[in-house]
Design a protein around this motif. Structure first.
Motif, PDB file in Angstrom:
ATOM      1  N   TYR A 187       0.416  -0.892  -0.296  1.00 35.51           N
ATOM      2  CA  TYR A 187      -0.212  -0.026  -0.029  1.00 35.51           C
ATOM      3  C   TYR A 187       1.146   1.938  -0.080  1.00 35.51           C
ATOM      4  O   TYR A 187       0.424   1.861  -0.669  1.00 35.51           O
ATOM      5  N   ASP A 188       1.743   0.831   0.474  1.00 32.17           N
ATOM      6  CA  ASP A 188       2.934   2.588   0.812  1.00 32.17           C
ATOM      7  C   ASP A 188       3.745   2.420  -0.108  1.00 32.17           C
ATOM      8  O   ASP A 188       4.721   3.555  -1.385  1.00 32.17           O
ATOM      9  N   GLU A 189       4.042   1.279  -1.747  1.00 27.78           N
ATOM     10  CA  GLU A 189       4.621   1.712  -2.986  1.00 27.78           C
ATOM     11  C   GLU A 189       3.803   2.545  -3.582  1.00 27.78           C
ATOM     12  O   GLU A 189       4.411   2.365  -5.053  1.00 27.78           O
ATOM     13  N   TYR A 190       2.265   1.891  -3.850  1.00 28.20           N
ATOM     14  CA  TYR A 190       1.712   3.025  -4.939  1.00 28.20           C
ATOM     15  C   TYR A 190       1.371   4.622  -4.758  1.00 28.20           C
ATOM     16  O   TYR A 190       0.928   5.011  -3.662  1.00 28.20           O
ATOM     17  N   ASP A 191       2.112   5.814  -5.587  1.00 31.39           N
ATOM     18  CA  ASP A 191       1.960   6.770  -5.548  1.00 31.39           C
ATOM     19  C   ASP A 191       0.521   7.323  -6.182  1.00 31.39           C
ATOM     20  O   ASP A 191       0.855   7.376  -7.360  1.00 31.39           O
ATOM     21  N   PHE A 192       0.219   7.451  -5.500  1.00 29.31           N
ATOM     22  CA  PHE A 192      -1.714   8.016  -5.985  1.00 29.31           C
ATOM     23  C   PHE A 192      -1.011   9.711  -6.340  1.00 29.31           C
ATOM     24  O   PHE A 192      -1.772   9.289  -8.280  1.00 29.31           O
ATOM     25  N   GLU A 193      -0.477  10.483  -6.084  1.00 28.04           N
ATOM     26  CA  GLU A 193      -0.112  11.868  -6.808  1.00 28.04           C
ATOM     27  C   GLU A 193       0.379  11.415  -7.759  1.00 28.04           C
ATOM     28  O   GLU A 193       0.431  12.668  -9.012  1.00 28.04           O
ATOM     29  N   ALA A 194       1.314  10.783  -7.893  1.00 27.49           N
ATOM     30  CA  ALA A 194       2.072  10.857  -9.302  1.00 27.49           C
ATOM     31  C   ALA A 194       1.423   9.901 -10.298  1.00 27.49           C
ATOM     32  O   ALA A 194       1.572  10.479 -11.510  1.00 27.49           O
ATOM     33  N   ARG A 195       0.980   9.005 -10.146  1.00 29.61           N
ATOM     34  CA  ARG A 195       0.563   8.058 -11.260  1.00 29.61           C
ATOM     35  C   ARG A 195      -0.976   8.419 -11.308  1.00 29.61           C
ATOM     36  O   ARG A 195      -1.217   8.005 -12.601  1.00 29.61           O
ATOM     37  N   ARG A 196      -1.632   9.088 -10.981  1.00 29.15           N
ATOM     38  CA  ARG A 196      -3.350   9.943 -11.037  1.00 29.15           C
ATOM     39  C   ARG A 196      -4.217   8.190 -11.862  1.00 29.15           C
ATOM     40  O   ARG A 196      -3.393   8.741 -13.014  1.00 29.15           O
ATOM     41  N   PRO A 197      -4.626   7.440 -11.110  1.00 29.51           N
ATOM     42  CA  PRO A 197      -4.962   6.706 -11.490  1.00 29.51           C
ATOM     43  C   PRO A 197      -6.084   6.948 -12.539  1.00 29.51           C
ATOM     44  O   PRO A 197      -7.042   7.723 -11.791  1.00 29.51           O
ATOM     45  N   ASP A 198      -6.422   6.621 -13.802  1.00 28.57           N
ATOM     46  CA  ASP A 198      -7.680   7.169 -14.914  1.00 28.57           C
ATOM     47  C   ASP A 198      -8.932   6.423 -13.911  1.00 28.57           C
ATOM     48  O   ASP A 198     -10.138   6.993 -14.112  1.00 28.57           O
ATOM     49  N   MET A 199      -9.129   5.220 -11.999  1.00 23.42           N
ATOM     50  CA  MET A 199      -9.983   5.023 -12.374  1.00 23.42           C
ATOM     51  C   MET A 199      -9.755   4.080 -11.018  1.00 23.42           C
ATOM     52  O   MET A 199      -9.079   3.613 -11.549  1.00 23.42           O
TER      53      MET A 199
END
Length: 894
Positions: A187-199
């Motif tokens: 969970y702490d390896e995925y950077d939401f702010e950088a990756r900004r997933p589409d869904m």
């Protein structure tokens, strides 16, 4: 290339085109220096665009080659413009114009090639927290993972148990419990702010509002929504028809873009403030998994194989709702189920506790946790069956043959769509049925007004008839509801030659003439739980009133014309949600006015029964809610929602008197838990005087509960205007009381035939001792017990007695049903209700032992009938819901 990256690239191309327009203007006006600056901007944009394409698409992309050619043309044009500042010759200007056209043309070629060759690559993120709930997301993930243009990531998130004070307790992280082919990211390896997933797909809607657990606050829906344009909530549960009230509004609903629901009907269960555009009616991914696995039976775990080989496998589900409803009965039920399976070689029990059951005990029922753990330990050590704590529930369902357990759980819907039989347990039942235990379900107080007890409505929607009006009943007809349970109707009464069947959970009134049923349809509302709690008709039989509980409006039927009136205001006054519970204040008739009491304060609403004019009154301050009211002349006797005192109040003069000196040992026992409380101690008051004339009677009303245990909402009808002694029946109280109206002294009034406040066994479930059964006002005495007699319903044994209130001489009034009729008309497996599509309910006719032995009374199991019934609550029957959800999301973001 990601969508937001492609949007960035398209923006660069657009800006380059806008620069070309300005550049043309500068060239025309011979402003070479400004045109040269614009060429620098275009070159930098082209380099940025090429770098972005190579980073996301790899080397060798044809668009990058065109960008290189574009930069060469820009360089050539720049040199021409630079020369033009030194030599202002016409032939140089003509060359500049020609070179600019080539640059512009190349940009057009770049734009077309970019759209043709650079494809959007989607990124979908799935945020499960409990591995056992992964089935609500799995088929959507598989559809995304199979899409060559999508990168799908499973990011399990941590969750915490909550302590009783609401603080975070132990943290759990279950990233290692997912199927082997599901690659998870910490969970702490995925950077939401950088990756900004589409869904992003979630299945926890509670954020910080769950009392038992909480996901990590970083993953609350409001935080996740900051980094995606499409946040989708898929319920972690599936339902067999209804929906838990707690799901009506959850914090995530405000933040998500879409909510997936099983079928169109479920829209009505959600809060009205949720825009309809948020709902996707696509089914439940949970059904996908169980449908596919049941069609392709999986290999059982090695340690299970020997235990299930050659045996019928029963899936035993213990739910959180069942445990919280009545924890003591729930635990006794567990022990009873284990005993039924103990030592049997023809069956195998797979027990699957709800994944959060242990932590719920810790948070909300810690005093019962040791008993639960002891049962669990015995189950394992004595090898009674299989304890299933695996994350893949659908696999276990596919390996099982029959469901046994609570009805209020999503597991029933999975068995329903899988076409496997379901046996719904009654947690009150802890013993095998004895010969007379059927009376506990069938015999309950439904005594008609003015002594008419000919018609009796059963909980399985049948009408029974006593031809001699002597409480001896035979089957009369099914009420054509099409369901075997659900308590759709509460009572039937004959008025002017027609039999009116009063609704409880139904939203219609039935009228029976000459053996034929006609429906009077009411306005339809999506109501969870009991629609109506009682009814009344006026003495001249002009009107029939329905007093609502969860139905939003009071209903008045004009008996001569059939006209329906819907009255607003009263229901909102006497039905209130207080904390986590719905409470109902009392309803009574005071002279020519209906009176509605607030359940939480000292307010009263008076409604003229003819004109419907309304006025408000208040009894003295300090009174905190009225459970029931009994009129006596000009006085209303008030019974409290909570507290050991009774008030005598004159609404005309405002004069009042409280009676609070209760006898030693008097207490209330909370239903269903049984611990001491001060809620609902009193049921009703009847008045008597020693000259042989009975006082007030209750008529024209229906008991609210099938056990006769609730007093809220009864209609008290005033009879004689005098009385020297009052008898007070208990609701949750543990004794009858006598009140001397002159001295105010209160004493215990002992019943001569029993004083239990609960039941002899689970077939006779009741919340209290019962109460008075008053019939015709003109009645003065009994031939058997003499003057000063009344009737008392003794709920623990389901018996009706006539008793002299002074001498205590009594006689039982026999209530009976033709037993052969009961057996003949027992439903068996059938459509249950709109909240449970098809099942068999445990009762005295169909016990758990009967099920294990294959001795079912009523309809045998019909798989095709069950599948047809469950098709009403799931729009997707093929197991394609996950794919449809993903394609819908993809269509929204592209």
């Amino acid at each position: 290339m990601r969508k937001h990256q492609k949007a960035q690239a398209e923006e660069l191309i657009k800006q380059m085109g806008q620069a070309h327009v300005q550049m043309k203007n500068c060239i025309d006006k011979r402003k070479s220096a400004m045109a040269m600056e614009l060429l620098k901007v275009c070159q930098e944009a082209a380099i940025s665009l090429g770098t972005l394409i190579e980073r996301t698409q790899g080397e060798g992309n044809p668009t990058v080659k065109l960008l290189e050619e574009y930069c060469e043309l820009i360089y050539g044009l720049y040199e021409m413009l630079e020369n033009s500042t030194r030599k202002d010759k016409g032939e140089i200007f003509e060359s500049v114009v020609k070179a600019f056209k080539q640059v512009k043309s190349k940009l057009t070629e770049i734009s077309a090639d970019f759209q043709r060759n650079v494809k959007v690559r989607l990124e979908a993120v799935f945020l499960p927290y409990k591995a056992s709930m992964w089935d609500s997301l799995e088929s959507v993930w598989r559809a995304a993972d199979a899409d060559p243009d999508c990168d799908a990531y499973v990011v399990p998130i941590p969750y915490y148990d909550k302590n009783p004070d609401g603080s975070f307790g132990e943290m759990h992280y279950e990233a290692d419990k997912y199927p082997a082919d599901v690659h998870v990211i910490w969970y702490d390896e995925y950077d939401f702010e950088a990756r900004r997933p589409d869904m992003v797909f979630i299945h926890n809607p509670y954020d910080d509002c769950n009392f038992v657990t909480s996901i990590h606050p970083s993953f609350y829906s409001g935080n996740i929504k900051k980094f995606t344009e499409c946040l989708i909530y898929i319920p972690y549960y599936a339902t067999a028809g209804g929906m838990a009230e707690g799901q009506t509004w959850c914090p995530a609903y405000e933040n998500v873009d879409y909510i997936v629901i099983q079928s169109e009907k479920y829209k009505e269960y959600f809060d009205r403030k949720i825009p309809e555009s948020k709902f996707w009616v696509l089914g439940s991914p949970k059904f996908d998994s169980v449908i596919h696995k049941c069609q392709n039976r999986p290999e059982p775990p090695d340690e299970w194989k020997e235990k299930i080989r050659g045996r019928k496998v029963y899936f035993y589900n213990t739910s959180i709702g069942g445990m919280l409803g009545d924890t003591e009965s729930f635990l006794k039920k567990m022990n009873y189920v284990f005993e039924c399976f103990r030592g049997r070689q023809d069956v195998c029990l797979i027990w699957r506790p709800h994944p959060l059951l242990g932590s719920t005990f810790d948070s909300l029922r810690p005093m019962y946790k040791p008993i639960f753990e002891a049962l669990k330990k015995a189950f394992v050590e004595e090898d009674m069956g299989i304890l299933d704590e695996t994350p893949d529930m659908e696999k276990t369902i596919a390996l099982s043959d029959v469901y046994i357990g609570d009805s209020g759980t999503s597991v029933t819907s999975l068995f329903g769509v899988a076409g496997k039989p379901m046996f719904i347990l009654n947690n009150n039942i802890h013993t095998s049925p004895k010969p007379e235990d059927w009376r506990g379900e069938r015999v309950n107080p439904q005594y008609g007004a003015w002594g008419d007890n000919r018609y009796y409505v059963t909980g399985n929607n049948q009408l029974w008839f006593s031809e001699k009006n002597d409480f001896q009943y035979r089957f009369y007809m099914d009420l054509e509801i099409g369901y075997s349970a659900g308590s759709y109707y509460m009572q039937a009464v004959e008025i002017k030659g027609k039999v009116y069947v009063i609704p409880c959970n139904a939203q219609n009134i039935l009228v029976i003439e000459n053996g034929k049923i006609r429906k009077i349809e009411l306005r339809k509302f999506m109501v969870q739980g009991q629609c109506f709690l009682s009814w009344w008709r006026d003495e001249r039989c002009r009107y029939l009133y329905l007093f609502p509980f969860r139905y939003p409006l009071m209903v008045r039927l004009h008996l001569d014309t059939g006209k329906l009136e819907y009255l607003n205001g009263a229901r909102q006054f006497y039905v209130r949600r207080i904390g986590e519970e719905w409470k109902t204040g009392g309803i009574s008739l005071y002279e020519n006015e209906l009176v509605f009491a607030s359940p939480e304060d000292n307010g009263f609403l008076f409604m003229n029964a003819e004109t419907l004019e309304i006025r408000s009154r208040w009894c003295p301050e300090g009174w905190e809610g009225t459970q029931g009211m009994v009129p006596h002349g000009e006085v209303l006797w008030l019974l409290p929602m909570k507290g050991m005192k009774i008030m005598r109040w004159n609404p005309r003069t405002g004069e009042s008197r409280e009676y609070s000196d209760m006898p030693e040992g008097f207490k209330a026992l909370k239903w269903p838990h049984g611990f001491e409380c001060e809620e609902h101690p009193f049921g009703y008051i009847a008045f008597f005087q020693e000259d042989g004339r009975a006082g007030d009677y209750q008529t024209g009303s229906a008991e609210l509960g099938k056990t006769g245990s609730r007093a809220e909402g009864r209609i008290g009808i005033s009879g004689e205007k005098t009385g020297k002694m009052a008898l007070i029946s208990p609701n949750w109280g543990n004794m009858y009381l006598s009140l001397d109206l002159e001295t105010g002294k209160t004493e215990e009034w002992k019943l001569p035939f029993g004083s239990q406040t609960r039941v002899r066994d689970g077939y006779f479930a009741t919340a209290g001792m019962g109460g008075f059964v008053m019939t015709e006002p003109e009645r003065r005495q009994s031939e058997d017990t003499g003057i000063d007699s009344c009737r008392i319903w003794y709920a623990p044994e389901r018996k009706l007695y006539e008793i002299n209130v002074y001498t205590k001489k009594y006689k039982e009034i026999k209530i009976d049903f033709d037993y052969e009729d009961l057996l003949k008309h027992e439903p068996g497996f059938m459509e249950d209700s709109e909240w449970m599509q098809y099942c068999l309910n445990e009762n005295a006719f169909n016990s758990l032992e009967n099920l294990l032995d294959g001795r079912i009374i009523g309809n045998p199991f019909d798989r095709e009938r069950q599948l047809a019934a469950f098709s009403k609550i799931n729009v997707d029957k093929e197991g394609a819901c996950g794919r449809n959800i993903y394609e819908s999301a993809k269509g929204k973001v592209l």
